[in-house]
Motif scaffolding. Structure first.
Motif, short mmCIF file in Angstrom:
data_model
loop_
_atom_site.label_atom_id
_atom_site.label_comp_id
_atom_site.label_asym_id
_atom_site.label_seq_id
_atom_site.Cartn_x
_atom_site.Cartn_y
_atom_site.Cartn_z
N MET A 21 0.85 -1.19 0.00
CA MET A 21 0.00 0.00 0.00
C MET A 21 0.89 1.25 0.00
SD MET A 21 -2.87 1.02 2.84
CE MET A 21 -3.24 -0.68 3.22
N ARG A 22 0.49 2.26 -0.78
CA ARG A 22 1.29 3.49 -0.83
C ARG A 22 1.15 4.25 0.49
NH1 ARG A 22 0.29 6.90 -5.91
NH2 ARG A 22 2.37 7.59 -5.34
N PRO A 23 2.26 4.88 0.93
CA PRO A 23 2.20 5.54 2.25
C PRO A 23 1.49 6.90 2.21
CG PRO A 23 4.36 5.87 1.28
CD PRO A 23 3.59 5.01 0.31
N ILE A 24 1.08 7.32 3.40
CA ILE A 24 0.66 8.71 3.62
C ILE A 24 1.93 9.45 4.06
CG2 ILE A 24 -0.64 10.21 5.18
CD1 ILE A 24 -2.72 7.92 5.39
N HIS A 25 2.17 10.61 3.52
CA HIS A 25 3.31 11.42 3.97
C HIS A 25 2.81 12.48 4.95
CE1 HIS A 25 6.49 9.99 1.24
NE2 HIS A 25 5.45 9.62 0.51
N VAL A 26 3.40 12.51 6.14
CA VAL A 26 3.05 13.54 7.12
C VAL A 26 4.24 14.48 7.23
CG1 VAL A 26 2.41 14.02 9.51
CG2 VAL A 26 1.56 11.94 8.39
N ILE A 27 4.02 15.76 6.97
CA ILE A 27 5.11 16.73 7.05
C ILE A 27 4.99 17.50 8.36
CG2 ILE A 27 6.31 18.62 5.88
CD1 ILE A 27 4.85 17.85 3.32
N GLY A 28 5.99 17.36 9.23
CA GLY A 28 6.00 18.04 10.53
C GLY A 28 5.71 17.07 11.65
N GLY A 29 6.70 16.92 12.54
CA GLY A 29 6.55 15.99 13.67
C GLY A 29 6.30 16.73 14.97
N GLY A 30 5.37 17.69 14.94
CA GLY A 30 4.96 18.38 16.17
C GLY A 30 3.81 17.64 16.82
N LEU A 31 2.96 18.39 17.52
CA LEU A 31 1.82 17.77 18.19
C LEU A 31 0.88 17.15 17.18
CD1 LEU A 31 1.64 17.99 21.28
CD2 LEU A 31 2.65 20.06 20.48
N ALA A 32 0.53 17.91 16.13
CA ALA A 32 -0.45 17.43 15.15
C ALA A 32 0.12 16.31 14.29
CB ALA A 32 -0.91 18.58 14.27
N GLY A 33 1.35 16.51 13.78
CA GLY A 33 1.93 15.53 12.86
C GLY A 33 2.19 14.19 13.53
N SER A 34 2.67 14.23 14.79
CA SER A 34 2.94 12.97 15.50
C SER A 34 1.63 12.21 15.70
CB SER A 34 3.57 13.25 16.87
OG SER A 34 4.77 13.96 16.69
N GLU A 35 0.58 12.95 16.10
CA GLU A 35 -0.72 12.29 16.35
C GLU A 35 -1.29 11.77 15.03
OE1 GLU A 35 -2.40 12.05 19.63
OE2 GLU A 35 -3.30 10.51 18.38
N ALA A 36 -1.19 12.55 13.97
CA ALA A 36 -1.73 12.13 12.67
C ALA A 36 -1.03 10.85 12.20
CB ALA A 36 -1.56 13.24 11.65
N ALA A 37 0.31 10.82 12.33
CA ALA A 37 1.07 9.65 11.90
C ALA A 37 0.64 8.42 12.69
CB ALA A 37 2.57 9.91 12.09
N TRP A 38 0.49 8.61 14.00
CA TRP A 38 0.09 7.50 14.88
C TRP A 38 -1.29 6.96 14.49
CZ3 TRP A 38 1.84 4.23 18.43
CH2 TRP A 38 0.93 3.62 19.29
N GLN A 39 -2.24 7.86 14.29
CA GLN A 39 -3.62 7.42 13.98
C GLN A 39 -3.68 6.69 12.64
OE1 GLN A 39 -6.50 7.74 15.84
NE2 GLN A 39 -5.41 8.68 17.56
N ALA A 40 -2.96 7.21 11.65
CA ALA A 40 -3.00 6.57 10.34
C ALA A 40 -2.36 5.19 10.41
CB ALA A 40 -2.30 7.45 9.30
N ALA A 41 -1.23 5.11 11.13
CA ALA A 41 -0.54 3.81 11.27
C ALA A 41 -1.41 2.83 12.05
CB ALA A 41 0.81 4.01 11.95
N GLU A 42 -2.05 3.30 13.11
CA GLU A 42 -2.94 2.43 13.88
C GLU A 42 -4.10 1.91 13.03
OE1 GLU A 42 -1.28 1.32 16.67
OE2 GLU A 42 -3.10 1.70 17.87
N ALA A 43 -4.49 2.70 12.03
CA ALA A 43 -5.57 2.26 11.14
C ALA A 43 -5.07 1.25 10.11
CB ALA A 43 -6.18 3.47 10.44
N GLY A 44 -3.74 1.01 10.09
CA GLY A 44 -3.19 -0.01 9.20
C GLY A 44 -2.58 0.54 7.92
N VAL A 45 -2.31 1.84 7.88
CA VAL A 45 -1.77 2.45 6.66
C VAL A 45 -0.31 2.85 6.91
CG1 VAL A 45 -2.00 4.39 5.05
CG2 VAL A 45 -4.05 3.32 6.02
N PRO A 46 0.60 2.52 5.99
CA PRO A 46 1.99 2.96 6.18
C PRO A 46 2.13 4.48 6.10
CG PRO A 46 1.73 1.77 4.10
CD PRO A 46 0.41 1.73 4.79
#
Ligand code: FAD
Length: 467
Positions: A1-26
């Motif tokens: 599966m193609r990944p989602i790219h999250v730009i910025g590892g602050g409060l929002a980016g870290s949470e967004a990356a976590w939620q997408a990965a927890e949903a099963g998406v790279p």
């Protein structure tokens, strides 16, 4: 599966990356620090807290940010889990050991098997083959990326400073003193000739008010912010300092207005408030952007007749802050209408605060993952704290009711963003509730409704996933 790219590892980016990965998406998470620093961050850590170590009130029954915390916990937020694990004593607030907190977020996100971490600045629009991107680069987005976003969104659509006038809960304005009228009864585009709340001042009241402004304590700009004053956006205390009459010929001019409670008495000055959200629950004080300290703002603005008991949904301020004119530019799923592969999250969307930024990251991560998995999900309803925040960002705000300057300003979550609720008048024992008790009962009712509606939304989303 193609990944989602999250730009910025602050409060929002870290949470967004976590939620997408927890949903099963790279996910590929890009963070430019420490190689490319910002003017406020001090470390290279994910989810660094740039200033205070507090996520504010944790009271989910009577405080909107407490409701937001509760919802984020229910949705498996890595930011809330890490904050809870690194709490320090702070009464009713959720405050954290900042190093322990950001180390915990970083450890969780970077060790997730579906997250790949890449250091480096994204110094322009992301490559065309990144088809699902979350931009969470915050209030201090690097200039190269900000310029590219600015060019894509058009002139004036990306601001670099906020200039915030205080916002008041409509039901705390004393309408026995104030009245509704537009200057010269001019009709706005919506056909309303009585769109503003007007608060009259006598000469004595005006002079005392100007005196109070001049004597008040102000906050200073941080070194990196410069002094971003531009015409049409001067803080009121700076205007007052230019001459005693300046405000009376500027935002407090009395012309074209007749006091409905005393038509024969000409006010010496008038303070106007303009509707701020589509629900009509919040009004901003027109032209009152300010750098006064918060305590001073409450004290001085309550000197204004009609605002003596005003409750403030937010106080004024002027800060360095990169953010989009989101109600115009983003769709209800936080995607840029002009380039839907780009979704925005965090403070750059026009929310304000650590918890709020992480919450918008949370929902952006879930929406992006659902899109990648071709799953239908609706954003949470506006009766929930996350939904209310999302609604403020993507559509609840009134851009302008006349040809005034752009008025969308970053905002913390507050009960004024929630659709109104039938106000309880009696307590459980059937006794009549008095003023402050009624306010508390209203907040509790909003909190209970939010909890019920979030649970229903989670159940519905779960059923769709299983289907
Ligand atoms: C000086 C200051 C003080 C604040 N104090 C508080 C406070 O006390 N309490 C509070 O609740 N809120 C505060 N805020 C507001 C807000 O809550 C925080 O800024 C919060 O960190 C916003 O979260 P975010 O994820 O949107 O942005 P950030 O947490 O700033 O995260 C954005 C990340 O993106 C990275 N980045 C930027 N550009 C690029 C790029 N081109 N490529 C790769 N990475 C990039 C940055 O390095 C950063 O790590 C403050 C804001 C500022 C500017």
């Amino acid at each position: 599966m193609r990944p989602i790219h999250v730009i910025g590892g602050g409060l929002a980016g870290s949470e967004a990356a976590w939620q997408a990965a927890e949903a099963g998406v790279p996910v590929v998470l890009h963070e430019m620090r420490p190689g490319r620093p910002t003017p406020a961050h001090r470390t290279g850590r994910l989810a660094e807290l740039v200033c205070s170590n507090s996520f504010r009130s944790d009271d989910a029954l009577t405080n909107a940010v407490g409701v937001l915390h509760r919802e984020m916990r229910a949705l498996g937020s890595v930011v809330m889990k890490s904050a809870d694990a690194h709490q320090v004593p702070a009464g009713g607030a959720l405050a954290v050991d900042r190093d322990g907190f950001s180390a915990a977020v970083e450890a969780a996100v970077r060790s997730h098997p579906l997250v790949r971490f890449e250091r480096g600045e994204i110094a322009g629009l992301p490559p065309a083959d990144w088809d699902n991107v979350i931009v969470a680069t915050g209030p201090l987005t690097s200039p190269a990326l900000a310029d590219a976003i600015g060019a894509l969104t058009g002139e004036g659509a990306l601001a670099f400073f906020d200039a915030i006038a205080p916002i008041v809960h409509r039901d705390s304005i004393d309408m026995d003193v104030a009245w509704m009228q537009s200057r010269y009864d001019k009709e706005g585009p919506g056909g309303d000739a009585a769109a503003y709340v007007n608060c009259p001042m006598s000469r004595d009241q005006y002079e005392a008010f100007v005196e109070a402004l001049l004597d008040a304590e102000k906050t200073e700009f941080r070194e990196f912010e410069g002094t971003p004053y531009f015409d049409g956006c001067l803080p009121i205390e700076v205007m007052a300092d230019r001459g005693r009459e300046t405000l009376r010929h500027g935002p407090m001019k009395p012309f074209g207005l007749t006091n409905a409670h005393a038509p024969g008495v000409k006010p010496y000055a008038v303070v106007q408030l303009r509707q701020d959200n589509a629900l009509g629950t919040l009004f901003n004080i027109v032209g009152f952007q300010t750098k006064l300290k918060y305590g001073e703002q409450t004290r001085i603005f309550r000197m204004i007749p009609g605002l003596n008991r005003a409750e403030f949904a937010r106080l004024g301020g002027i800060h360095r802050n990169t953010y989009l004119s989101s109600p115009r530019l983003l769709d209800s799923r936080l995607r840029l209408k002009a380039a839907p592969r780009l979704r925005f999250a965090g403070q750059i969307t026009g929310c304000e605060g650590y918890a709020e930024s992480a919450a918008v990251g949370l929902i952006a991560g879930r929406l992006a993952a659902a899109e990648r998995l071709a799953r239908q999900i609706e954003p949470p309803p506006a009766t929930t704290a996350i939904g209310a925040l999302l609604n403020h960002i993507t559509g609840g705000h009134i851009e302008s009711i006349d040809a005034g300057p752009r008025s969308f300003q970053p905002m913390n979550v507050n009960f004024g963003l929630f659709p109104p609720i039938f106000e309880p008048r009696l307590d459980e024992a059937g006794r009549r509730l008095k003023g402050p008790e009624r306010g508390l009962a209203r907040k509790r009712a909003l909190s209970v409704r939010a909890e019920r509606d979030l649970a229903a939304w989670i159940a519905k989303a779960g059923a769709r996933e299983r289907a």
